[in-house]
Scaffold this motif. Structure first.
Motif, short mmCIF file in Angstrom:
data_model
loop_
_atom_site.label_atom_id
_atom_site.label_comp_id
_atom_site.label_asym_id
_atom_site.label_seq_id
_atom_site.Cartn_x
_atom_site.Cartn_y
_atom_site.Cartn_z
N LYS A 156 -12.82 8.20 13.39
CA LYS A 156 -11.92 8.91 12.49
C LYS A 156 -10.61 8.13 12.34
N ASN A 157 -10.06 7.70 13.46
CA ASN A 157 -8.85 6.88 13.43
C ASN A 157 -9.27 5.42 13.54
N THR A 158 -9.60 4.82 12.41
CA THR A 158 -10.23 3.50 12.40
C THR A 158 -9.25 2.35 12.59
N GLU A 159 -7.97 2.64 12.78
CA GLU A 159 -6.99 1.57 12.97
C GLU A 159 -7.37 0.66 14.13
N VAL A 160 -8.04 1.22 15.15
CA VAL A 160 -8.37 0.43 16.33
C VAL A 160 -9.21 -0.78 15.95
N TYR A 161 -10.12 -0.65 14.99
CA TYR A 161 -10.96 -1.76 14.57
C TYR A 161 -10.13 -2.87 13.91
N PHE A 162 -9.19 -2.47 13.07
CA PHE A 162 -8.37 -3.46 12.37
C PHE A 162 -7.38 -4.12 13.33
N LYS A 163 -6.84 -3.35 14.27
CA LYS A 163 -5.92 -3.93 15.25
C LYS A 163 -6.64 -4.94 16.15
N ASP A 164 -7.90 -4.64 16.49
CA ASP A 164 -8.67 -5.58 17.31
C ASP A 164 -8.86 -6.91 16.60
N VAL A 165 -9.13 -6.86 15.28
CA VAL A 165 -9.31 -8.10 14.52
C VAL A 165 -8.00 -8.86 14.45
N GLU A 166 -6.89 -8.16 14.22
CA GLU A 166 -5.60 -8.83 14.18
C GLU A 166 -5.29 -9.48 15.53
N THR A 167 -5.58 -8.77 16.62
CA THR A 167 -5.34 -9.32 17.95
C THR A 167 -6.14 -10.59 18.18
N GLN A 168 -7.42 -10.57 17.80
CA GLN A 168 -8.27 -11.74 18.00
C GLN A 168 -7.82 -12.90 17.12
N THR A 169 -7.32 -12.60 15.92
CA THR A 169 -6.83 -13.65 15.03
C THR A 169 -5.57 -14.31 15.60
N ILE A 170 -4.69 -13.52 16.18
CA ILE A 170 -3.48 -14.06 16.79
C ILE A 170 -3.83 -14.88 18.03
N ALA A 171 -4.79 -14.41 18.82
CA ALA A 171 -5.25 -15.18 19.98
C ALA A 171 -5.82 -16.52 19.54
N LYS A 172 -6.55 -16.51 18.42
CA LYS A 172 -7.11 -17.76 17.88
C LYS A 172 -5.99 -18.72 17.49
N TYR A 173 -4.91 -18.18 16.96
CA TYR A 173 -3.77 -19.00 16.57
C TYR A 173 -3.16 -19.68 17.81
N TYR A 174 -3.03 -18.94 18.90
CA TYR A 174 -2.50 -19.53 20.13
C TYR A 174 -3.47 -20.55 20.72
N ALA A 175 -4.77 -20.34 20.50
CA ALA A 175 -5.75 -21.33 20.95
C ALA A 175 -5.55 -22.65 20.21
N GLU A 176 -5.26 -22.58 18.91
CA GLU A 176 -5.00 -23.79 18.14
C GLU A 176 -3.77 -24.52 18.68
N LYS A 177 -2.75 -23.77 19.05
CA LYS A 177 -1.54 -24.38 19.62
C LYS A 177 -1.84 -25.02 20.97
N PHE A 178 -2.67 -24.37 21.78
CA PHE A 178 -3.08 -24.91 23.07
C PHE A 178 -3.81 -26.23 22.89
N ASN A 179 -4.74 -26.28 21.92
CA ASN A 179 -5.54 -27.49 21.68
C ASN A 179 -4.69 -28.65 21.16
N PHE A 180 -3.57 -28.35 20.56
CA PHE A 180 -2.68 -29.38 20.03
C PHE A 180 -2.24 -30.37 21.12
N TYR A 181 -2.19 -29.89 22.36
CA TYR A 181 -1.71 -30.73 23.46
C TYR A 181 -2.83 -31.50 24.16
N HIS A 182 -4.02 -31.48 23.57
CA HIS A 182 -5.17 -32.26 24.06
C HIS A 182 -5.51 -31.96 25.52
N PRO A 183 -5.76 -30.70 25.84
CA PRO A 183 -6.25 -30.39 27.18
C PRO A 183 -7.66 -30.96 27.35
N PRO A 184 -8.15 -31.07 28.58
CA PRO A 184 -9.50 -31.65 28.77
C PRO A 184 -10.60 -30.87 28.06
N LYS A 185 -10.43 -29.58 27.90
CA LYS A 185 -11.39 -28.77 27.16
C LYS A 185 -10.66 -27.91 26.15
#
Length: 371
Positions: A156-185
């Motif tokens: 009924k309160n479907t915001e949780v689904y949209f917030k989860d996607v936004e959260t995962q998208t932001i986490a993906k953004y931070y992953a891109e920043k992490f990879n910028f520094y050429h970690p071993p993996k």
């Protein structure tokens, strides 16, 4: 369409008996799922796919978790050739524009969940996709998973689904920043989206992402848990997110296949946004107490927290990166000439929230929510 759906359910009922005879499911699982299929065929069950189709505790509120869950049958994706296709609306979040877009898609959804987490049951799904969407190593074209909340109120309160996607998208953004520094993996998060099943009663909402084969591992939680493996890369990434955000947020609950992650949690110092699992400073403090800096934390020149005595696990080829320090990523990002403000998007108007006035030939929105 109804006849095709019933034919599929009868086929599923026969297949369920085969799974029992071959010892792939227990008698209890068989009985529970058989009853569900018969209820669906006779029209005696609730028709929404989300958790509201399962009985709640007597006398409990809708916010409580359900007690009778569908039988979980671990299995690979089925042959979807005999499944009926259904139209759905796909909602996609763009972090750069901070907007949701939508498109109509065709999909085929399995009737039996193959896995479950602490909050959701997971179904195999097939969905059409353009060729450019194939970006995940090991993923098969058109193969997805649909995640459905076990909490009846979330349908009924479907915001949780949209917030989860936004959260995962932001986490993906931070992953891109992490990879910028050429970690071993390198690390990454699977792209996620929301689907509205418009051909089903009540237009149920599901969270969707690519199906990734392989062993699934949970590396840390949203409240201090660290797996026995204590792999360097996922732990260092969580620490990195805290430092790179200027001590405003922490990406945790790292889990997935290899270093391709899904279902993260973000703690923010305000305790606001990012879903139910955002524990604010309590969750952040618990991570910082439990975290032991490893060779990757040292390579990134992160402030050392309870450093490990010896270098074990994945180790960078050089002790320290060439850059003096990591760049701080703020919650307001410059993308081209426009600003990106996370967790403040206007939710899309769902089809089920639109009422058509036949007399006036007009369409109006019954709810439009701002996070």
């Amino acid at each position: 369409m109804k006849a095709m759906e019933n034919d599929t359910k009868w086929c599923n009922l026969q297949n369920l008996k085969k799974l029992l005879n071959e010892g792939l499911i227990t008698k209890t699982e068989y009985s529970v799922r058989k009853k569900q299929l018969i209820d669906e065929l006779t029209g005696t069950s609730l028709t929404t796919l989300a958790a509201s189709q399962y009985k709640r505790r007597r006398g409990s509120s809708e916010s409580n978790m359900v007690t009778n869950l569908p039988a979980i049958i671990p299995k690979p994706p089925p042959d979807f050739s005999d499944f009926p296709a259904e139209k759905s609306i796909k909602y996609i979040y763009d972090l750069k524009t901070n907007q949701w877009t939508q498109q109509e898609v065709l999909l085929k959804l399995d009737t039996v969940p193959f896995s479950r987490g602490s909050l959701r049951v997971v179904y195999h799904m097939e969905m059409e996709e353009p060729d450019q969407d194939i970006e995940v190593p090991g993923a098969t074209k058109n193969r997805y998973v649909a995640k459905i909340s076990m909490n009846p109120s979330d349908n009924k309160n479907t915001e949780v689904y949209f917030k989860d996607v936004e959260t995962q998208t932001i986490a993906k953004y931070y992953a891109e920043k992490f990879n910028f520094y050429h970690p071993p993996k390198k690390v990454d998060f699977i792209k996620a989206c929301v689907l509205e099943l418009i051909q089903r009663e009540g237009n149920p909402i599901v969270g969707v992402e690519k199906f990734i084969p392989g062993p699934y591992r949970k590396h840390n939680s949203n409240y201090g848990y660290v797996s026995d493996e204590e792999r360097n890369t996922p732990q260092a990434f969580s620490h990195f997110s805290w430092e790179a955000s200027g001590h405003t947020l922490l990406v945790c609950d790292i889990q997935g296949v290899g270093d391709l992650y899904t279902d993260p949690q973000i703690h923010h110092i305000s305790g606001e946004g990012f879903g139910k699992g955002n524990l604010g400073m309590a969750g952040i403090s618990k991570f910082l107490q439990k975290h032991r800096c490893n060779a990757i934390c040292r390579y990134l020149k992160l402030p050392q927290l309870n450093a490990k005595v010896s270098d074990i696990g994945t180790i960078p080829t050089t002790r320290l990166m060439a850059l003096n320090n990591i760049q701080i990523v703020t919650m307001v990002q410059q993308a081209s000439d426009s600003e990106v403000q996370t967790q403040t998007s206007v939710l899309p108007v769902l089809k089920r929230q639109v009422v058509v006035d036949k007399d006036m030939h007009t369409v109006r929105c019954t709810r439009c929510t701002i996070i």
